[in-house]
Structure formats: C-alpha cells, structure tokens
Design a protein around this motif. Sequence first.
Motif, short mmCIF file in Angstrom:
data_model
loop_
_atom_site.label_atom_id
_atom_site.label_comp_id
_atom_site.label_asym_id
_atom_site.label_seq_id
_atom_site.Cartn_x
_atom_site.Cartn_y
_atom_site.Cartn_z
N ILE A 38 46.41 36.48 58.70
CA ILE A 38 45.26 36.44 57.80
C ILE A 38 45.54 35.31 56.82
N SER A 39 44.53 34.53 56.52
CA SER A 39 44.75 33.33 55.69
C SER A 39 45.25 33.68 54.29
N LYS A 40 46.05 32.79 53.73
CA LYS A 40 46.56 32.97 52.37
C LYS A 40 45.41 33.01 51.37
N GLN A 41 44.40 32.22 51.61
CA GLN A 41 43.23 32.18 50.73
C GLN A 41 42.54 33.55 50.68
N PHE A 42 42.39 34.17 51.85
CA PHE A 42 41.76 35.50 51.92
C PHE A 42 42.61 36.53 51.17
N LYS A 43 43.93 36.49 51.38
CA LYS A 43 44.83 37.42 50.69
C LYS A 43 44.75 37.24 49.17
N GLU A 44 44.66 35.99 48.72
CA GLU A 44 44.56 35.72 47.28
C GLU A 44 43.27 36.30 46.69
N LYS A 45 42.18 36.17 47.43
CA LYS A 45 40.90 36.71 46.96
C LYS A 45 40.92 38.24 46.85
N LEU A 46 41.72 38.89 47.70
CA LEU A 46 41.79 40.35 47.69
C LEU A 46 42.71 40.91 46.61
N PRO A 51 45.96 44.71 45.61
CA PRO A 51 47.15 43.86 45.40
C PRO A 51 48.34 44.14 46.31
N ILE A 52 48.38 45.27 47.00
CA ILE A 52 49.53 45.62 47.83
C ILE A 52 49.18 45.40 49.30
N LEU A 53 49.98 44.56 49.99
CA LEU A 53 49.76 44.26 51.40
C LEU A 53 50.90 44.84 52.23
N GLU A 54 50.54 45.57 53.29
CA GLU A 54 51.52 46.12 54.22
C GLU A 54 51.01 45.94 55.65
N HIS A 83 47.02 46.35 56.19
CA HIS A 83 46.68 47.40 55.24
C HIS A 83 46.88 46.85 53.83
N PHE A 84 45.80 46.87 53.05
CA PHE A 84 45.83 46.45 51.65
C PHE A 84 45.55 47.69 50.81
N PHE A 85 46.31 47.88 49.75
CA PHE A 85 46.14 49.06 48.90
C PHE A 85 45.77 48.67 47.49
N GLY A 86 45.08 49.60 46.79
CA GLY A 86 44.84 49.45 45.37
C GLY A 86 46.17 49.61 44.62
N LEU A 87 46.17 49.25 43.37
CA LEU A 87 47.39 49.26 42.56
C LEU A 87 48.08 50.62 42.55
N LYS A 88 47.30 51.69 42.52
CA LYS A 88 47.86 53.05 42.51
C LYS A 88 47.72 53.73 43.87
N ASP A 116 33.71 46.58 45.80
CA ASP A 116 34.88 46.33 46.64
C ASP A 116 34.47 45.90 48.05
N PHE A 117 33.52 46.61 48.61
CA PHE A 117 33.12 46.32 49.99
C PHE A 117 32.40 44.99 50.10
N THR A 118 31.43 44.74 49.25
CA THR A 118 30.66 43.50 49.37
C THR A 118 31.52 42.27 49.10
N GLU A 119 32.42 42.34 48.12
CA GLU A 119 33.31 41.21 47.84
C GLU A 119 34.26 40.97 49.01
N THR A 120 34.83 42.03 49.54
CA THR A 120 35.77 41.91 50.66
C THR A 120 35.07 41.37 51.90
N PHE A 121 33.93 41.93 52.23
CA PHE A 121 33.23 41.51 53.44
C PHE A 121 32.73 40.08 53.33
N ALA A 122 32.26 39.70 52.14
CA ALA A 122 31.79 38.32 51.94
C ALA A 122 32.92 37.32 52.17
N GLU A 123 34.11 37.64 51.69
CA GLU A 123 35.28 36.77 51.91
C GLU A 123 35.69 36.77 53.38
N PHE A 124 35.60 37.90 54.01
CA PHE A 124 36.02 38.06 55.40
C PHE A 124 35.18 37.19 56.34
N ILE A 125 33.88 37.13 56.11
CA ILE A 125 33.01 36.40 57.03
C ILE A 125 32.95 34.90 56.76
N LYS A 126 33.65 34.43 55.72
CA LYS A 126 33.67 32.99 55.44
C LYS A 126 34.43 32.24 56.51
#
Length: 126
Positions: A38-46, A51-54, A83-88, A116-126
């Motif tokens: 997955i691109s670094k740019q996409f990970k940064e946007k998420l 913030p937690i990637l596994e 798998h990306f997780f929220g802070l908690k 959360d969904f619209t921001e994530t999906f918008a970045e995903f389809i770029k």
Amino acid sequence: MAKKSVDMDTICYTKNFLTKVIVRVNFQSPIADIEQKISKQFKEKLKNNFPILEPVKMMGTELQLAGPDVEPIIKNVEKLEWHFFGLKREKKLTIASEALFIEYYAYESYELLKKDFTETFAEFIK
C-alpha cells in the motif's frame, strides 16, 4: 385518525444499543496489487483516523469447481491483509484484495462513521 409523528431529535438512549458497526465495500473482482503493498502516501493520509498499522498474513483454502464431471481443484492460498486501527483500537480498517471495511467496536455516531469511511474511500480510489 392521523398518526402522531415522532421527533427523532428528542429520542435519547442512556446506553448505546449498537455493540459493533461494520461498513463494507466488496470489489467486483479481487485487486491483487493490494496484497503486495500500500502506498506510503495512502498510509500517511490514514494516520489521523487509523494510526496503527498491522499487516496480517491470512491462510486459506480455495476450492474450484468446473463442472459435475470435473475433479474439483483444492489449493492452499496465502493472502496479505492490511489492518489499520484507531488509537485506542476502538475501530479497525481492513483492506484486502476483495474488500475494504471498517469495524467499530465503540460506535459513537453516524457522523464519525461517515467521515472515516468517506475520507478513507476517497483516498483509496485515487
């Protein structure tokens, strides 16, 4: 006799009755490139929302049926899911070759889910 209308803004629950909420998009066909990276740019946007990637390796069995007179093909497959997780760890975004979905373990509001969904999906389809 006319029915009384209910003002939904006045309804308040002392305890949220939703214990788990899932938003899911299934892809028409699997996207094999997702399993590689997955691109670094996409990970940064998420990072703000998740913030937690596994990365997780998934093992499975694939069964292919071609017809009644053809022997079925069975093979073991290994896939990578992101798998990306929220802070908690109150929410989890999963990106796999066949779907993208968000699970909320501590659901707060529709507005947060939608954001959360619209921001994530918008970045995903770029």
